[in-house]
Design an enzyme around this catalytic site. Structure first.
Site, PDB file in Angstrom:
ATOM      1  N   GLU A 192       0.795  -1.219   0.000  1.00 41.34           N
ATOM      2  CA  GLU A 192       0.000   0.000   0.000  1.00 41.34           C
ATOM      3  C   GLU A 192       0.835   1.280   0.000  1.00 41.34           C
ATOM      4  OE1 GLU A 192      -2.972  -0.119   3.076  1.00 41.34           O
ATOM      5  OE2 GLU A 192      -3.934  -1.899   2.246  1.00 41.34           O
ATOM      6  N   GLU A 376      -5.449  -8.551   0.724  1.00 42.00           N
ATOM      7  CA  GLU A 376      -6.101  -8.210   1.999  1.00 42.00           C
ATOM      8  C   GLU A 376      -7.570  -7.930   1.749  1.00 42.00           C
ATOM      9  OE1 GLU A 376      -4.503  -4.972   4.372  1.00 42.00           O
ATOM     10  OE2 GLU A 376      -2.463  -5.647   4.000  1.00 42.00           O
TER      11      GLU A 376
HETATM   12  C1  FCB Z   1      -4.431  -2.038   5.487  1.00 40.71           C
HETATM   13  C2  FCB Z   1      -3.068  -2.419   5.987  1.00 40.71           C
HETATM   14  C3  FCB Z   1      -3.073  -3.527   7.004  1.00 40.71           C
HETATM   15  C4  FCB Z   1      -4.249  -3.414   7.955  1.00 40.71           C
HETATM   16  C5  FCB Z   1      -5.537  -3.210   7.218  1.00 40.71           C
HETATM   17  C6  FCB Z   1      -6.761  -3.131   8.085  1.00 40.71           C
HETATM   18  O1  FCB Z   1      -4.427  -0.740   5.033  1.00 40.71           O
HETATM   19  O2  FCB Z   1      -2.261  -2.846   4.921  1.00 40.71           O
HETATM   20  O3  FCB Z   1      -1.834  -3.517   7.664  1.00 40.71           O
HETATM   21  O4  FCB Z   1      -4.011  -2.475   8.917  1.00 40.71           O
HETATM   22  O5  FCB Z   1      -5.461  -2.066   6.444  1.00 40.71           O
END
Ligand code: FCB
Length: 471
Positions: A192, A376
């Protein structure tokens, strides 16, 4: 949560693909049944490891930031976190026992090199042991090199505002891929970069806490340059592994049909998605970004965009929610939170269609998009242990609906190879500390007791059924 009722109703609905007792069973034609669709869980070093002063680990910007009063909810820090640095063996047994095929983790840069770039053996050995054990368990390993924990000594020299940090990152990638070659299936350079650049240097909500749009665009450029410089080193040292990057993406929808609001939604997605994906996959920054942030063009040297846009083996996508926006009356957008929609403990709207729509949109927009992994996806809820159990009904429903959205995107022709739940366990949720629980495993931070939530049990059940069907 106010929305729990609708979640329960959804799970019982005759139209829903599963029942509450069996919520992960996807329809028979779902691609999620394919054994080669990788299902895993994700974590990150600073959020779970703790042991911040052990075995020669240096400070990171998150140690500094979380120690600064007012920056993190309740003054929480990652000093102990889930104590994974000491409990890693049991944690791996737990994730392997659940039947996950994949594990996405990150390496703490301040653990493995000193300020002069000299390798720290003890830190390296930790990751060697961890990754070797994961391989012994047959787990596919996705390793992120940079999940936000920049060594503080580099921040002291300007951090990502200093072009030199990109070269230091490439040195770190070179060392790690020489040391860990053969134990990593997929390397992600950055997690990110949008968050590192915008939250870290643009609005100051994350470490190092600077707030200037011009800083954000320059930091982003150096992050992407570091990525581009690292990829050839990873390819040279560990040719068998896949190389990629992980981007968070955001869905922006317009509050009305007015041309101004429609444009606002487009600009939202330029700022959240195209700012990162255009340089990587088109070799240029989107010009519309500088309508939003006039004069914030980064300094780009000859050859940088070629370095940044070199082909990748995979793109990791992190998706959580959508944002409804309207025109701000000038050149930008403003959030207009919708009433009566389902939200999570973070206040984030649950909106699975956004994931599908973004994925199909990227396929249209980027001709040379590599295969995608959802690296994620997940949600926070205020989970409690009652009689040894954690009933995380909203999470079960959330995961089920987002997995269905992934299946829809695959059916629409998007090449998606896997999905990682964020997160294996509750952990240090950055500026929100330990209050926000994203895990499928509950952590009692007093005792470090791990308790499987119902979502973990149901995912395990599905993984078992899938395996049985395949054999
Ligand atoms: C993302 C991050 C991860 C976590 C999630 C909820 O932005 O990559 O580390 O904190 O959010």
């Amino acid at each position: 949560m106010a929305n729990d009722t609708s979640v329960v109703l959804d799970a019982h609905s005759p139209n829903s693909p599963g029942s509450l007792a069996d919520p992960f069973t996807p329809p028979a034609d779902s691609s999620l049944w394919r054994e080669d669709f990788l299902l895993g869980v994700a974590t990150a070093a600073y959020q779970i490891e703790g042991a911040v002063h052990e075995d020669g680990r240096l400070s990171s910007i998150w140690d500094t930031f979380s120690a600064t009063p007012g920056k993190v909810l309740a003054g929480d820090t990652g000093a102990v976190a889930c104590d994974h640095y000491h409990r890693w063996e049991a944690d791996i047994d737990m994730l392997a026992g659940l039947g996950f095929q994949g594990y996405r983790l990150s390496i703490a840069w301040p653990r493995v090199m000193d300020a002069a770039g000299v390798p720290n053996r003890k830190g390296l050995d930790f990751y060697k042991r961890l990754l070797t054990r994961l391989k012994e368990k047959g787990i596919t390993t996705f390793v992120t090199l940079y999940h936000w924990d920049l060594p503080q000594h580099l921040e002291d020299r300007g951090g990502w505002l200093n072009r030199d940090t990109a070269y230091r990152f490439a040195d770190y990638a070179d060392l790690m891929s020489r040391e860990l070659a053969g134990t990593v299936d997929a390397w992600a350079t950055l997690n990110e970069p949008w968050c590192s650049a915008y939250l870290g240097y643009g609005n100051g909500h994350h470490a190092p806490g600077l707030a200037n749009e011009r800083f954000a665009t320059q930091a982003l450029h150096h992050l992407l340059l570091g990525h581009g410089l690292a990829v050839p080193a990873l390819r040279a040292n560990d040719p068998a592994s896949q190389k990629g990057i992980v981007a968070n993406v955001g869905r922006g929808t317009a509050n009305s049909n007015s041309a101004a609001d429609q444009r606002a939604a487009q600009l939202f997605e330029v700022q959240h998605n195209a700012w990162i994906l255009d340089p990587l996959f088109k070799g240029e920054y989107p010009q519309a970004l500088f309508e939003l942030w006039p004069g914030a063009e980064p300094l780009v040297l000859d050859g940088d965009m070629r370095t940044i846009s070199a082909p990748l083996d995979f793109l990791g996508i992190n998706y959580y929610f959508r944002t409804n926006v309207a025109s701000d009356g000038a050149h930008g957008f403003t959030d207009v939170p919708l009433e009566g929609v389902e939200r999570t403990q973070m206040g984030w709207e649950v909106y699975p269609d956004g994931l599908r729509d973004l994925l199909t949109g990227f396929k249209e927009n980027y001709a040379n998009l590599p295969p995608i992994y959802i690296t994620e996806n997940g949600m926070a809820s205020n989970d409690q242990v009652t009689d040894g159990k954690v009933d995380d009904t909203q999470r079960i429903s959330y995961l089920k609906r987002h997995l269905a959205a992934v299946d829809q995107a695959i059916k629409a022709g998007v090449n998606i190879r896997g999905y990682f739940v964020w997160s294996l366990m509750d952990n240090f949720e950055w500026a929100f500390g330990y209050e926000r629980r994203f895990g499928i495993v509950h952590i009692d931070y007093t005792t470090q007791q791990r308790t499987l939530k119902r979502s973990a049990e149901l995912l395990a059940k599905f993984l078992k059924e899938r395996k049985a069907q395949a054999s």
